[in-house]
Every structure is written in structure tokens, then in C-alpha cells.
Design a protein around this motif. Sequence first.
Motif, PDB file in Angstrom:
ATOM      1  N   SER A   1       0.858  -1.189   0.000  1.00 40.86           N
ATOM      2  CA  SER A   1       0.000   0.000   0.000  1.00 40.86           C
ATOM      3  C   SER A   1       0.890   1.234   0.000  1.00 40.86           C
ATOM      4  N   PRO A   2       0.758   2.118  -0.993  1.00 38.53           N
ATOM      5  CA  PRO A   2       1.579   3.336  -1.020  1.00 38.53           C
ATOM      6  C   PRO A   2       1.402   4.185   0.232  1.00 38.53           C
ATOM      7  N   VAL A   3       0.212   4.173   0.823  1.00 40.25           N
ATOM      8  CA  VAL A   3      -0.023   4.961   2.025  1.00 40.25           C
ATOM      9  C   VAL A   3       0.842   4.467   3.171  1.00 40.25           C
ATOM     10  N   VAL A   4       1.000   3.146   3.259  1.00 45.61           N
ATOM     11  CA  VAL A   4       1.809   2.556   4.336  1.00 45.61           C
ATOM     12  C   VAL A   4       3.293   2.672   4.027  1.00 45.61           C
ATOM     13  N   THR A   5       3.711   2.253   2.835  1.00 43.90           N
ATOM     14  CA  THR A   5       5.139   2.226   2.512  1.00 43.90           C
ATOM     15  C   THR A   5       5.766   3.612   2.513  1.00 43.90           C
ATOM     16  N   SER A   6       4.979   4.640   2.230  1.00 47.09           N
ATOM     17  CA  SER A   6       5.527   6.002   2.220  1.00 47.09           C
ATOM     18  C   SER A   6       5.939   6.460   3.616  1.00 47.09           C
ATOM     19  N   GLN A   7       5.439   5.778   4.666  1.00 47.94           N
ATOM     20  CA  GLN A   7       5.787   6.150   6.031  1.00 47.94           C
ATOM     21  C   GLN A   7       7.105   5.527   6.490  1.00 47.94           C
ATOM     22  N   PHE A   8       7.592   4.516   5.753  1.00 48.65           N
ATOM     23  CA  PHE A   8       8.781   3.766   6.176  1.00 48.65           C
ATOM     24  C   PHE A   8       9.806   3.775   5.043  1.00 48.65           C
ATOM     25  N   GLN A   9      10.562   4.869   4.923  1.00 48.10           N
ATOM     26  CA  GLN A   9      11.470   5.043   3.800  1.00 48.10           C
ATOM     27  C   GLN A   9      12.918   4.672   4.098  1.00 48.10           C
ATOM     28  N   ALA A  10      13.277   4.506   5.363  1.00 50.10           N
ATOM     29  CA  ALA A  10      14.676   4.254   5.724  1.00 50.10           C
ATOM     30  C   ALA A  10      15.144   2.899   5.211  1.00 50.10           C
ATOM     31  N   THR A  11      16.398   2.869   4.742  1.00 56.62           N
ATOM     32  CA  THR A  11      17.040   1.620   4.340  1.00 56.62           C
ATOM     33  C   THR A  11      18.354   1.377   5.074  1.00 56.62           C
ATOM     34  N   LYS A  12      18.882   2.423   5.744  1.00 58.64           N
ATOM     35  CA  LYS A  12      20.149   2.310   6.468  1.00 58.64           C
ATOM     36  C   LYS A  12      20.038   3.033   7.813  1.00 58.64           C
ATOM     37  N   PHE A  13      20.881   2.617   8.760  1.00 58.14           N
ATOM     38  CA  PHE A  13      20.936   3.318  10.046  1.00 58.14           C
ATOM     39  C   PHE A  13      22.367   3.306  10.577  1.00 58.14           C
TER      40      PHE A  13
END
Length: 413
Positions: A239-251
Motif C-alpha cells: 500500500s503506497p499509504v503505508v510504505t511512504s511512512q517507512f522510507q529508511a534503508t540504512k541506520f
Amino acid sequence: MKSKFLAFLGSAMLTAGVAQAGGFQANLQGQKQIGMGHTGTGLALDHSSIFFNPGALAHLRQNGIQLGVSALSAKIAYREPSPGFSEAMTDNPISTPFQVYASFGKEESPLRYGIGVYTPYGSSVNWGRNWQGRFGLNELTLKTIFIQPTISYRISDKLGFGAGFVYAIGNVNLQRSIPLQNANYFESGVELDGATSGFGYNLGVYFKPSEKLSFGLTYRSKVEMEIEGGDVTFSLPNSPVVTSQFQATKFDAKLPLPANITLGIGFKPTEALTIAVDVQRVQWSAYKSLRFDYNAPVRGENFTEGSRNYEDVFIYRVGAQYQLSDILTLRAGAYYDKSPVQAGYLTPETPDADSRGVSAGLTLALSEKVDLDASFLYINKKERTDAANLSGGVAGTFKSVAYIPGVGINYKF
């Protein structure tokens, strides 16, 4: 919901770095010492003095190599606070902390050189994806390896100093479910995986005023384990609405491991009997908070910072060994380790409480050059209940135990 998610994420990653030490601290750096309640700072028992007291290493007269491994089986039980009473139990894999030591030097030389490779922090916790605290943690694996080249100098038969440089490497992997509205919680989750490294040192002085009495004092420095470019992987509904809230790939993060000061005393009332007492101060107060930086927003935030407010604590140890014959030596010991975690900061990674440990061990001389060591350590943590309202943990009651057999072999040359 956003603040709760970030609190869980920060709290979980912090505990991955340090609660293994306050929780199931891997006091498994020498098989002889494990059998004696992990005492050894005031003794020159064997080449594991590289860890326990570098100042005692130069008082060994034989070159040698020793290998050891333990099988750590830990269980954690959880009981949900009423109302809505329910229970859960971890299904942890067996961890295998190990130690390798070698030292060499001329018999009459005051100098001795050594190297140690050991695992002072490391364990696995697996709650599964179906328990009440799944939004705090599903699974955690922590692995660390310390590599310590060491030099020791014997000023006289009564006094020695030593120092070791520590290079630490490791890996942290954490998985947990994500609370999402109108989504399958058991399919939504995050996995954090990162390699760590850090530097430190180990200093020791050994003093033996008589044949019956010896003292040791050591300082093991804090080690900042740094994670740079760790991987963040989300499992989310399409869902684009959900995935747009979790953009991080590194920490990025720093996971500090505490400094330790230990005073040890050795006493030989008879030729066959040795008694040891260690008092260890663990400097947990360095852990006030910890920050994690992400390369892209997670629900609108680019970092998390969780407070911990750990306290300095003491560990009290006592042990003894008795040489029954030229072939067989027996050992026993116990320790008490107070928890550094204050009320309100308990988390499910390795829920920490005051620990009681009892141990036994033996050495069997297979030949003039080869010895076989064996040990067994039982750890029982006090049952602890916490509201978990300060650190984003899981409210409820936790109880932990661990069973740790070990074996080692020594080769002298």
C-alpha cells in the motif's frame, strides 16, 4: 502511534548492544575461572590471565595454547499483567561463547607476550511472532568477538604489570512486528541488521607478597561499538499509504559496552586448596541515552533517541579449587550480580534482574602437556515485574534462567 513505534525501535536496538551484559552477561572467559564463580583477577591460573589480569600473565613459566567453548541455553518466561492474563516463553537457540588464548616467552625472561580471542557479549532471544510483546521484539541475535594482543612484564617474583589492546567486532540482528491499522500484524515487521566494531584496552597489576596470598587489580575500558550503514528492511502491506511512512534503508548507531574495574584476592591456606574472591564494578552509568540516525524518515522522523538511565553496579564473586591428586583438580564457586536497570526501563530483549550464579568444574591432566577442563554454570535471575512506562518496553512479569556447560583443552610447551 508514531511515537510508540519509535520508542520501541530505539529501545530494542539499545538493548541489543548492552543488555546482554546486564542481562546474561557472558562471564565465560575461562573454563577454570567459570568453575570458580568466574574469579581469577587475583590469581595466575593459566593463559586466560590475558583477560582476567594481564599483570599475572608474566608469572606463568610455560608457553601454551588453550581453547574453550560453552553451550549457553537460556529461557525467559513472560506473564502478562491482569486483566487479560496470558503467558509466553522464549525458544532460544543454544549460543556458543568461546575463548582462545596463547602466550609465549623465555622461561627466565620477565617479558611474556600473548593473544586472546574471546566473546564477552553474545546471545540469542527468540519470542516468535505470536506473543503479546511482538511489537517490542520477535527475535534478537547479538555476536561479538574481542581480539586482544597483550604484553606482560614481571618486575619481580612478587609484582607484575600487563596491558592489552582490544579490537572488537560483531553483528546485531533484530526483528519485530509493526502495529498497523487495518493490516495483518503478523506479516508487518522490521529487521535491523548491522556489523559493529570498536576499540578498547585491558590493564592489570598482580602482586604476590607471599606464597599464600596474592592480589590483582584490573581495568577493562569501555568499548564503543559503532554501526555504520546497517540495513533496515521492512515487511509491509502493498500500500503506497503505508510504505511512504517507512522510507529508511540504512541506520547508524553507537552501542557502548561498559568499563569494568575488578579487585581480586587469592589465598592458599594449604598447598592443595586455593580460595579466590573478586569484587567487580561495572560502570553502567554511561548509558543515559542512545541515538540512532536513519538515512530517510521513519514515520516522519530521521532519528530516535531512547533514555536508559542505567546505574553502576557491583558483582561479588567467590570460588575455590582443590587439587585432589596430580591428575584431578576440583572447583566450585558462586556470584551475585545486581541489575543496572531501574524500574520502568525493563525490555524483553533480555529482561534484566538481579542474578545469582553457582558453578562447578574440574581439570583432568591427560599428560604432562595436555589438560582437559570442564565447567558448569547455572544462572537464576529474580522474577521481576515492570510497568515499562519509561522506555517503551513490554509491561508484565519476567523470569530468566540459564544453563551453561563448558569444556576446554590446554596444551603446554
